[in-house]
Design a protein around this motif. Structure first.
Motif: not given
Length: 432
Positions: A267-274, A368-372, A391-392
């Motif tokens: 299955s899929t997996l995603a990540m956000l860093v905020l 807020i700034s978000v990277g994913g 994070d990049r």
């Protein structure tokens, strides 16, 4: 107490005045009897012994469970409410809670006004339970099979409802943005409270046969108390105290398990860093207490915009992280961007009320700034690798002017921003 907002003081005074009035009325009608007095002494003594035996456990629980605390002395107070006349029941509760103050609450440095209010809610709950018992035919009905269970259950619900609603009222007036879990406690806390009440109901039922049955309750109560302590310690070890989110360590452990599970299930997996923009200005302008309120508000907003099985954690300072399993494969990146954008927009609409030495104010104009990124589920993928990629993208969002979303593998789309005010933080005095 007088340092609290006026609305909190009003609620405290009204509830405690009602309690004193009802207690005075019960004592004016009291006709002493040897049997009830002996039972009152027995229950008060049992509550004191219970407190002494579990003092170490209780103090540990107080230190780790400041936001929500389940009081197992309910076993004795509820039993007193069911079996004793109002005057003796309230006297028994006052004795138990006075002893609790000196042995548990005061050493844990809890405010006296909070303890007094808690005692008042218990007294009012006990009076409500007594009224239900009297209205349903008294203790004689308890041996009538299903009818007895129904009447005892009604008294239990009355006690729980009055106590919970009064505490929820106090939380609501002191914390206007409180969530339902803050008002009424988490599901496991509610379950423990109901279990304690049921134990008290069974004790009351057995005491109608013989007072010696009180000895059989101590072991179950102490076992339940230790089980709750372990739950509180586990929660404290994995929960960030300022936001209620997972700590970095706990989030890392669960994220590692999620990566392995996604690999097995394909299955899929995603990540956000905020990262909250210009958060240092909040602390510098309004103080760290106000900053903590802002962090809590952002955490609540973040949790509200993701699913129940998404992992949300605080990674330190003003940085948060979210792991999102099971996004639709065909449009996973678009879905991830949509979630990130909803979070970004919600944070810009926050208005956080805080109390400061200069008076109440509202902190707004947050962003807020978000990277994913999508997370590889190939064998050997680590949480650290996924965080580095997200994070990049976060730094790309900050480099673009902040208050933006950047997702790896998705073309940059200018963020639709509302017109910014000249001040990033403004004071808004509450309306009269």
């Amino acid at each position: 107490m007088w340092a609290q907002p006026s609305r909190v003081i009003v609620v405290l005074v009204i509830v405690e005045a009602c309690t004193v009035g009802l207690m005075a009325a019960s004592w004016s009608q009291f006709r002493p009897g040897v049997g009830p007095v002996v039972l009152a002494v027995l229950l008060a003594a049992a509550g004191i012994v219970h407190t002494e035996v579990a003092t170490g456990v209780e103090r540990a629980r107080r230190r780790v469970g400041e936001k929500s605390y389940t009081d197992l002395s309910t076993v004795w107070t509820f039993t007193a409410a069911l079996l004793l006349p109002s005057a003796l029941a309230t006297a028994t509760i006052v004795v138990i809670y006075t002893y609790l103050w000196f042995r548990v609450w005061k050493p844990a440095r809890f405010p006296l006004f909070r303890h007094t209010f808690t005692t008042a809610t218990v007294l009012l709950a006990a009076i409500a339970a007594q009224e239900v018992v009297a209205a349903t035919g008294g203790t004689d009905r308890w041996s009538e099979g299903f009818a007895g269970v129904t009447t005892l259950g009604a008294a239990t619900l009355a006690y729980a409802a009055v106590n919970s609603l009064l505490i929820a009222l106090a939380v609501a007036v002191s914390t206007p943005d409180a969530t339902p879990s803050h008002l009424f406690g988490a599901l496991d806390e509610i379950t423990v409270e109901l279990a304690t009440l049921c134990l008290g109901a069974m004790l009351a039922l057995t005491l109608t046969v013989s007072a010696w049955f009180v000895l059989l309750v101590f072991i179950p109560v102490l076992v339940l108390q230790r089980a709750v302590m372990y739950r509180d310690l586990a929660a404290a070890a994995t929960t960030d105290g300022k936001t209620g989110l997972l700590t970095a360590t706990a989030w890392n452990a669960r994220a590692t398990e999620a990566i392995a599970r996604a690999h097995r299930e394909r299955s899929t997996l995603a990540m956000l860093v905020l990262d909250l923009d210009h958060f240092k200005r909040v602390n510098d302008t309004h103080g760290h207490v106000a900053g903590d309120r802002v962090l809590a508000a952002v955490a609540d907003a973040l949790s509200a915009e993701v699913r129940g099985d998404d992992l949300v954690g605080r990674f330190g300072g003003e940085e948060f992280v979210v792991l999102l399993p099971g996004l639709p494969t065909a449009r996973a990146i678009a879905e991830l961007h949509a979630v990130a954008e909803r979070i970004r927009v919600r944070v810009t609409t926050l208005a956080v009320p805080v109390e400061t030495p200069d008076g109440p104010l509202t902190i707004s104009d947050l962003s807020i700034s978000v990277g994913g990124t999508m997370v590889s589920t190939a064998p050997g993928t680590t949480v650290e690798q996924a965080i580095a990629l997200a994070d990049r993208e976060l730094y790309r969002a900050k480099d673009s002017g902040r208050n933006a979303v950047r997702i790896a593998g998705r073309p940059d789309v200018p963020t639709q921003r509302t017109e910014e005010s000249s001040a990033e933080l403004r004071r808004v005095q509450p309306e009269n």
